[in-house]
Design a protein around this motif. Structure first.
Motif, PDB file in Angstrom:
ATOM      1  N   LEU A  72     -12.061   7.289   2.322  1.00  0.00           N
ATOM      2  CA  LEU A  72     -13.731   7.550   1.770  1.00  0.00           C
ATOM      3  C   LEU A  72     -14.017   8.769   2.379  1.00  0.00           C
ATOM      4  CD1 LEU A  72     -16.733   7.145   2.139  1.00  0.00           C
ATOM      5  CD2 LEU A  72     -16.039   6.062   4.359  1.00  0.00           C
ATOM      6  N   VAL A  73     -14.832  10.025   2.234  1.00  0.00           N
ATOM      7  CA  VAL A  73     -15.160  11.292   2.456  1.00  0.00           C
ATOM      8  C   VAL A  73     -15.638  11.339   2.783  1.00  0.00           C
ATOM      9  CG1 VAL A  73     -15.030  13.485   2.248  1.00  0.00           C
ATOM     10  CG2 VAL A  73     -13.398  12.953   1.444  1.00  0.00           C
ATOM     11  N   VAL A  74     -16.441  11.777   4.141  1.00  0.00           N
ATOM     12  CA  VAL A  74     -17.562  12.314   4.899  1.00  0.00           C
ATOM     13  C   VAL A  74     -17.964  13.795   5.061  1.00  0.00           C
ATOM     14  CG1 VAL A  74     -18.654  11.781   6.947  1.00  0.00           C
ATOM     15  CG2 VAL A  74     -17.484  10.015   6.616  1.00  0.00           C
ATOM     16  N   SER A  75     -18.670  14.368   4.238  1.00  0.00           N
ATOM     17  CA  SER A  75     -18.325  15.645   3.915  1.00  0.00           C
ATOM     18  C   SER A  75     -19.724  15.845   5.153  1.00  0.00           C
ATOM     19  CB  SER A  75     -18.860  15.811   2.559  1.00  0.00           C
ATOM     20  OG  SER A  75     -18.814  17.406   2.432  1.00  0.00           O
ATOM     21  N   THR A  76     -19.199  17.081   5.093  1.00  0.00           N
ATOM     22  CA  THR A  76     -20.790  18.218   5.901  1.00  0.00           C
ATOM     23  C   THR A  76     -21.797  18.446   4.985  1.00  0.00           C
ATOM     24  OG1 THR A  76     -19.815  19.605   6.715  1.00  0.00           O
ATOM     25  CG2 THR A  76     -19.969  18.429   8.295  1.00  0.00           C
ATOM     26  N   ILE A  77     -20.947  18.934   3.451  1.00  0.00           N
ATOM     27  CA  ILE A  77     -21.278  20.183   3.050  1.00  0.00           C
ATOM     28  C   ILE A  77     -21.175  18.678   1.475  1.00  0.00           C
ATOM     29  CG2 ILE A  77     -21.392  21.918   1.630  1.00  0.00           C
ATOM     30  CD1 ILE A  77     -20.769  23.744   4.034  1.00  0.00           C
ATOM     31  N   ALA A  78     -22.056  18.481   0.888  1.00  0.00           N
ATOM     32  CA  ALA A  78     -21.651  17.935  -0.849  1.00  0.00           C
ATOM     33  C   ALA A  78     -23.184  18.802  -1.129  1.00  0.00           C
ATOM     34  CB  ALA A  78     -23.210  16.703   0.076  1.00  0.00           C
ATOM     35  N   GLN A  79     -21.911  18.896  -2.706  1.00  0.00           N
ATOM     36  CA  GLN A  79     -21.955  19.807  -3.823  1.00  0.00           C
ATOM     37  C   GLN A  79     -21.468  19.486  -4.605  1.00  0.00           C
ATOM     38  OE1 GLN A  79     -20.363  23.787  -2.079  1.00  0.00           O
ATOM     39  NE2 GLN A  79     -21.822  24.270  -2.027  1.00  0.00           N
ATOM     40  N   ASP A  80     -21.984  19.477  -5.875  1.00  0.00           N
ATOM     41  CA  ASP A  80     -21.192  18.870  -6.921  1.00  0.00           C
ATOM     42  C   ASP A  80     -19.866  18.991  -7.418  1.00  0.00           C
ATOM     43  OD1 ASP A  80     -22.179  21.311  -7.187  1.00  0.00           O
ATOM     44  OD2 ASP A  80     -21.992  20.826  -9.889  1.00  0.00           O
ATOM     45  N   ALA A  81     -19.425  20.332  -7.505  1.00  0.00           N
ATOM     46  CA  ALA A  81     -18.201  20.378  -7.145  1.00  0.00           C
ATOM     47  C   ALA A  81     -16.717  19.994  -6.383  1.00  0.00           C
ATOM     48  CB  ALA A  81     -17.599  21.811  -7.994  1.00  0.00           C
ATOM     49  N   ASN A  82     -17.374  19.836  -5.168  1.00  0.00           N
ATOM     50  CA  ASN A  82     -17.037  18.925  -4.160  1.00  0.00           C
ATOM     51  C   ASN A  82     -16.867  17.953  -4.957  1.00  0.00           C
ATOM     52  OD1 ASN A  82     -16.492  21.876  -3.063  1.00  0.00           O
ATOM     53  ND2 ASN A  82     -18.103  21.016  -1.531  1.00  0.00           N
ATOM     54  N   VAL A  83     -17.979  17.030  -5.384  1.00  0.00           N
ATOM     55  CA  VAL A  83     -17.882  15.376  -5.239  1.00  0.00           C
ATOM     56  C   VAL A  83     -16.994  15.597  -6.219  1.00  0.00           C
ATOM     57  CG1 VAL A  83     -19.337  13.689  -5.269  1.00  0.00           C
ATOM     58  CG2 VAL A  83     -19.930  15.110  -4.357  1.00  0.00           C
ATOM     59  N   ARG A  84     -17.156  16.342  -7.026  1.00  0.00           N
ATOM     60  CA  ARG A  84     -15.981  15.880  -9.022  1.00  0.00           C
ATOM     61  C   ARG A  84     -14.770  15.883  -8.227  1.00  0.00           C
ATOM     62  NH1 ARG A  84     -17.067  19.306 -11.641  1.00  0.00           N
ATOM     63  NH2 ARG A  84     -18.539  20.540 -11.169  1.00  0.00           N
ATOM     64  N   ALA A  85     -14.677  16.898  -7.430  1.00  0.00           N
ATOM     65  CA  ALA A  85     -12.668  17.447  -6.720  1.00  0.00           C
ATOM     66  C   ALA A  85     -12.635  16.181  -5.966  1.00  0.00           C
ATOM     67  CB  ALA A  85     -12.624  18.369  -6.008  1.00  0.00           C
ATOM     68  N   ALA A  86     -12.851  15.696  -5.332  1.00  0.00           N
ATOM     69  CA  ALA A  86     -12.657  14.684  -4.507  1.00  0.00           C
ATOM     70  C   ALA A  86     -12.681  13.390  -5.378  1.00  0.00           C
ATOM     71  CB  ALA A  86     -13.644  14.136  -3.292  1.00  0.00           C
ATOM     72  N   LEU A  87     -13.402  13.045  -6.500  1.00  0.00           N
ATOM     73  CA  LEU A  87     -13.267  11.467  -7.246  1.00  0.00           C
ATOM     74  C   LEU A  87     -11.991  11.768  -7.842  1.00  0.00           C
ATOM     75  CD1 LEU A  87     -16.925  10.923  -8.760  1.00  0.00           C
ATOM     76  CD2 LEU A  87     -15.172   9.911  -6.696  1.00  0.00           C
ATOM     77  N   GLU A  88     -11.862  12.730  -8.798  1.00  0.00           N
ATOM     78  CA  GLU A  88     -10.210  13.298  -9.307  1.00  0.00           C
ATOM     79  C   GLU A  88      -9.406  13.316  -8.381  1.00  0.00           C
ATOM     80  OE1 GLU A  88     -10.973  17.486 -11.259  1.00  0.00           O
ATOM     81  OE2 GLU A  88     -12.990  16.799 -12.303  1.00  0.00           O
ATOM     82  N   ALA A  89      -9.615  13.410  -7.151  1.00  0.00           N
ATOM     83  CA  ALA A  89      -7.919  13.798  -6.302  1.00  0.00           C
ATOM     84  C   ALA A  89      -7.669  12.168  -5.975  1.00  0.00           C
ATOM     85  CB  ALA A  89      -8.848  14.341  -4.538  1.00  0.00           C
ATOM     86  N   GLY A  90      -9.010  11.009  -5.913  1.00  0.00           N
ATOM     87  CA  GLY A  90      -8.748   9.692  -6.080  1.00  0.00           C
ATOM     88  C   GLY A  90      -8.761   8.677  -4.932  1.00  0.00           C
ATOM     89  N   VAL A  91     -10.057  10.204  -4.442  1.00  0.00           N
ATOM     90  CA  VAL A  91     -11.265   9.221  -3.072  1.00  0.00           C
ATOM     91  C   VAL A  91     -11.742   7.905  -4.002  1.00  0.00           C
ATOM     92  CG1 VAL A  91     -13.241  10.034  -1.773  1.00  0.00           C
ATOM     93  CG2 VAL A  91     -11.384  11.635  -2.273  1.00  0.00           C
ATOM     94  N   LEU A  92     -11.947   7.031  -2.761  1.00  0.00           N
ATOM     95  CA  LEU A  92     -12.964   5.831  -3.600  1.00  0.00           C
ATOM     96  C   LEU A  92     -14.473   6.355  -3.375  1.00  0.00           C
ATOM     97  CD1 LEU A  92     -10.534   2.727  -4.097  1.00  0.00           C
ATOM     98  CD2 LEU A  92     -12.228   4.085  -5.881  1.00  0.00           C
ATOM     99  N   GLY A  93     -14.425   6.995  -2.106  1.00  0.00           N
ATOM    100  CA  GLY A  93     -15.882   6.959  -1.679  1.00  0.00           C
ATOM    101  C   GLY A  93     -16.352   8.675  -0.886  1.00  0.00           C
ATOM    102  N   TYR A  94     -17.368   8.694  -1.497  1.00  0.00           N
ATOM    103  CA  TYR A  94     -17.886   9.969  -0.588  1.00  0.00           C
ATOM    104  C   TYR A  94     -19.176  10.012  -0.326  1.00  0.00           C
ATOM    105  CZ  TYR A  94     -17.765  15.072  -0.822  1.00  0.00           C
ATOM    106  OH  TYR A  94     -17.623  16.676  -0.411  1.00  0.00           O
TER     107      TYR A  94
END
Length: 201
Positions: A72-94
């Motif tokens: 699970l990622v808890v991010s201080t900055i939510a941007q579309d590129a960041n969210v997509r990169a995290a999902l592509e890296a195998g993250v389940l939650g953002y």
């Protein structure tokens, strides 16, 4: 019916205040068991969920593996590129660090069960990005170089293309980003998290 075993959480957020806040919030619920920060590595591998910041999650690449902790990622900055990169890296939650305690609890619960969870901010980022024209790989390279102050001739030299080709890419970038000039394009690209370091330097 026997009581459900608490989900084991390994919280490793790089921001000390966020890390402390997550520990305080999640340790208050009996459905979770938060491992101490100095836990032996054997216990960390036994965690059901590892909570990370965005950068740490990307460094792990495909972090949610069968038999291992879900991420699970808890991010201080939510941007579309960041969210997509995290999902592509195998993250389940953002989720955003600004989410309520109840939403963070829900996110951990869902991710612990092996399902995907995106907070409303992350979901909107993904939805907005789907509605916008995607940049090609070459356009992304041009964008990265222009953001570093390179002029058309320098971009052409670095990418080994003609100046006319660079101008065409710049026009396409302005159109796709809905910008009137390079400065506005850079600002929009920054807000969307599209500017990355170019490998040609």
């Amino acid at each position: 019916m026997p009581p459900r075993k608490p989900a084991v959480l390994d919280i490793q957020h790089e921001h000390a205040l966020v890390n402390a806040g997550l520990r305080r919030i999640l340790d208050a619920w009996s459905e979770f068991h938060v491992l101490p920060a100095d836990s032996p590595s054997g216990q960390l591998h036994a965690a059901d969920v590892v909570v990370l910041d965005h950068d740490a999650a990307l460094q792990r690449r495909h972090p949610s593996q069968p038999g291992g902790p879900n991420t699970l990622v808890v991010s201080t900055i939510a941007q579309d590129a960041n969210v997509r990169a995290a999902l592509e890296a195998g993250v389940l939650g953002y989720v955003s660090a600004s989410c309520s305690a109840d939403e963070i609890r829900m996110a951990v619960r869902v991710v612990a069960a092996g399902r995907r969870y995106l907070c409303s901010t992350a979901s909107i980022c993904i939805a907005d990005s789907l509605a916008l024209p995607a940049l090609t790989a070459r356009e992304s390279e041009v964008l990265a170089l222009v953001s570093r102050g390179r002029n058309n001739k320098e971009v052409a030299r670095l990418l080994e293309v003609s100046v006319g080709t660079v101008k065409s890419h710049v026009r396409a970038l302005l159109s796709k980003l809905g910008a009137q000039c390079r400065t506005e394009a850079m600002w929009i690209a920054s807000q969307r998290g599209l500017i990355q370091r170019c490998t040609h330097e």
